[in-house]
Design an enzyme around this catalytic site. Structure first.
Site, mmCIF file in Angstrom:
data_model
loop_
_atom_site.group_PDB
_atom_site.id
_atom_site.type_symbol
_atom_site.label_atom_id
_atom_site.label_comp_id
_atom_site.label_asym_id
_atom_site.label_seq_id
_atom_site.Cartn_x
_atom_site.Cartn_y
_atom_site.Cartn_z
ATOM 1 C CG HIS A 157 60.996 55.261 45.609
ATOM 2 N ND1 HIS A 157 61.367 55.517 44.313
ATOM 3 C CD2 HIS A 157 61.765 54.223 46.021
ATOM 4 C CE1 HIS A 157 62.314 54.660 43.961
ATOM 5 N NE2 HIS A 157 62.573 53.866 44.975
ATOM 6 C CG ASP A 172 54.725 53.995 45.623
ATOM 7 O OD1 ASP A 172 54.681 52.756 45.419
ATOM 8 O OD2 ASP A 172 55.783 54.615 45.787
ATOM 9 C CD GLN A 187 58.818 48.499 49.843
ATOM 10 O OE1 GLN A 187 58.792 47.472 50.516
ATOM 11 N NE2 GLN A 187 59.730 48.719 48.932
ATOM 12 C CE LYS A 214 59.903 47.699 45.139
ATOM 13 N NZ LYS A 214 61.314 47.817 45.526
ATOM 14 C CB CYS A 230 65.121 55.838 45.757
ATOM 15 S SG CYS A 230 66.285 55.042 44.676
#
Lengths: 407, 143
Positions: free
Chosen positions: A123, A200, A203, A226, A364
């Site tokens: 991202h 990261d 998600q 999220k 993104c």
């Protein structure tokens, strides 16, 4: 035990509405998930009953707010299996968590000629902070290539590693394609050359069981919104010894031990990295979101989402003109696709007219789209409250739209 | 040739027939894109794109018998349809007419709720660029 879908849907007020005269079908969960009533209640309860500035307040409200705030930190600690709650730092979101590492760890430990490795799947929030740091320090950014299915090439990653590698910052699960990266292997290989690793987890945290000790990552960044929690709140997990070696992020209240005009000494972690009044209400509400996840169980959620993903792939594959984008063997419940001869924006808008919320565009991840030779995709991402009948509606909608150009 | 107002009234009544069904409205807009004249390939360049649009939009203008002649294209069908609506109202008119034109059909058909706020900003950029072209041609005519 499976998911009792109607019961779960009943906990999410926002799902019960019509959009353009059609029942809302919310498939934009990779962008943000909806919030259960318990999270909304926690927010209003806090402002109705406990609102107060935390730490050092000499009154009952401050004491309650502090207790709830720190309990939330502990809940998150257990959620990712960190060794201690001090390793959980509150930020504005994944983006700020990554920027925090870039500006503190980066400022102190990255030097001219050092190398930082990221992947093609990243991202923008896991690309740009490193580009900025590399530009400032004269360091070099290296990129792990991927195959056409959207999986990183591990052999190529190993070739990039060297004594110059100071940091590997990689996405755990791709927001655009859903690919789950083999992060445990990545972390072990990076550690073998003495590099630190940032995951990261924007998600992955909502879909996978996370154990930062087992993964052995040095940092993990993720966002509350999220994970069925409020927007504007995120977490940076960091190993104690790494966090202690880093300079503070922002200067201000809360992060200090003692201030004189001559010299200031800094507070212990996590407070060293939490200057100013934190996002108290949202942190407390985030605990309610994690409790919601824990009540259902990550394994149960994952099984449900996997079933939705395979059902959606099966239903949509039968549509003439449909092609999936990202066909990795290991995926979270993200289905990216395109329709032959149609722009993703047009497809997204037609689906919206049917009450179906998806995301369209480059997500993104412009370098990833360039690698795949695409301008963008349509992305449907599934969550705990989605059902098979909603996927059937998606398939009907996509099928009708695809027929415009694929007769 | 019908006046700007007459063409706008026509558009409004077409959209009234479509009613509240969003899907048919979008289908209709997409179909309208087909009526755009062929856009010259060599003009599909960065300098001719409109800034502020999410999708790619190319717009060029030249003068024909004192009127402004626009050609436009986009990589998305809905956007093509939107430009074709604008050009249906404003193409082959004098620079002065274009500059002074009040495009009330945009509000009357409820464009904002059809295309959403992000696309509405792009649509406003298209109108602005059309007027800028007209102004440039008017300046040239008066020189």
């Amino acid at each position: 035990m499976g998911i009792e879908i109607e019961k779960i849907r009943g906990l999410f007020p926002v799902l019960h509405q019509e959009v353009h005269g059609k029942p809302l079908i919310y498939f934009d969960n990779a962008a943000t998930t909806q919030k259960p009533q318990a999270v909304l209640d926690a927010l209003t309860n806090y402002y109705e009953k406990d609102n107060s500035n935390i730490h050092r307040g000499a009154h009952a409200l401050a004491d309650r707010a502090t207790r709830y705030f720190e309990e939330a930190r502990e809940t998150i600690q257990h959620f990712i299996n960190a060794r201690e709650s001090a390793e959980v730092i509150f930020t504005k979101g994944t983006t700020e968590s990554i920027n925090l590492v870039a500006s503190t760890f980066g400022r102190k430990f990255i030097e001219k000629g050092d190398e930082i490795i990221i992947s093609t799947l990243e991202h923008h929030s896991n690309i740009v902070p490193w580009q900025m740091l590399c530009e400032e320090k004269g360091a070099i950014l290296k990129i792990i290539p991927i195959n056409d299915a959207g999986e990183i090439l591990f052999d190529e990653f190993e070739k990039l590693l060297s004594a110059k590698t100071k940091l590997v910052s990689i996405v755990h699960a791709s927001n655009a394609l859903g690919t789950i990266n083999p992060v445990k292997k990545v972390i072990a290989a990076a550690h073998a050359v003495g590099a630190k690793v940032l995951l990261d987890g924007a998600q992955s945290t909502s879909h996978l069981t996370i154990d930062v000790q087992d993964l052995d990552c040095d940092f993990m960044a993720f966002s509350a919104h999220k994970l069925y929690g409020p927007t504007g709140l995120g977490v940076l997990y960091g190993k104690r010894e790494v966090l202690e070696s880093m300079p503070p992020y922002q200067g201000g209240g809360e992060m200090i031990k003692e201030v004189t005009f001559e010299k200031t000494t800094y507070n212990e972690i996590p407070f060293k990295f939490e200057a100013g009044t934190p996002n108290i209400g949202d942190v407390i509400a985030f605990k309610a979101a994690i409790d919601f996840i824990n009540q259902i169980g990550k394994e149960t959620i994952k099984a449900h989402e996997d079933e939705l993903l395979s059902y959606a792939s099966e239903q949509l594959s039968q549509i003439k003109g449909f092609f999936p984008v990202g066909t990795a063997a290991e995926k979270v419940s993200v289905l990216s696709f395109n329709i032959n001869a149609m722009h993703p924006y047009d497809v997204g808008m037609m689906l919206d007219a049917n009450g179906i919320a998806v995301r369209t565009g480059h997500h993104c991840t412009q370098p990833l789209m360039k690698r795949l030779g695409l301008e963008g995709t349509v992305r449907a991402s599934f969550s705990v409250y989605n059902s098979k009948s909603e996927i059937e509606k998606l398939a009907e909608g996509v099928s009708r739209i695809a027929r415009i150009k694929n007769k | 040739m019908s006046s700007i107002q007459e063409v706008q009234d026509e558009i409004v009544s077409e959209f009234e027939i479509l009613g509240d069904d969003k899907e048919s409205t979008i289908y209709y807009i997409m179909e309208l894109g087909g009526s755009l004249e062929e856009f010259p390939d060599q003009e599909r360049i960065e300098e001719n794109t409109i800034k502020g649009c999410q999708s790619k939009v190319w717009l060029i203008a030249d003068e024909k018998d004192g009127k402004v002649h626009f050609q436009a294209d986009s990589n998305t069908d809905i956007t093509k349809g939107l430009i074709s609506l604008l050009l249906r109202v404003l193409n082959y008119r004098s620079p002065e007419e274009i500059i002074k034109a009040e495009l009330d059909f945009v509000e009357r058909i409820g464009m904002g709720s059809i295309i959403g706020s992000q696309r509405s900003n792009g649509f406003a950029s298209m109108i602005k660029q059309i007027k800028l072209y007209a102004l440039a041609i008017q300046t040239k005519q008066n020189a």
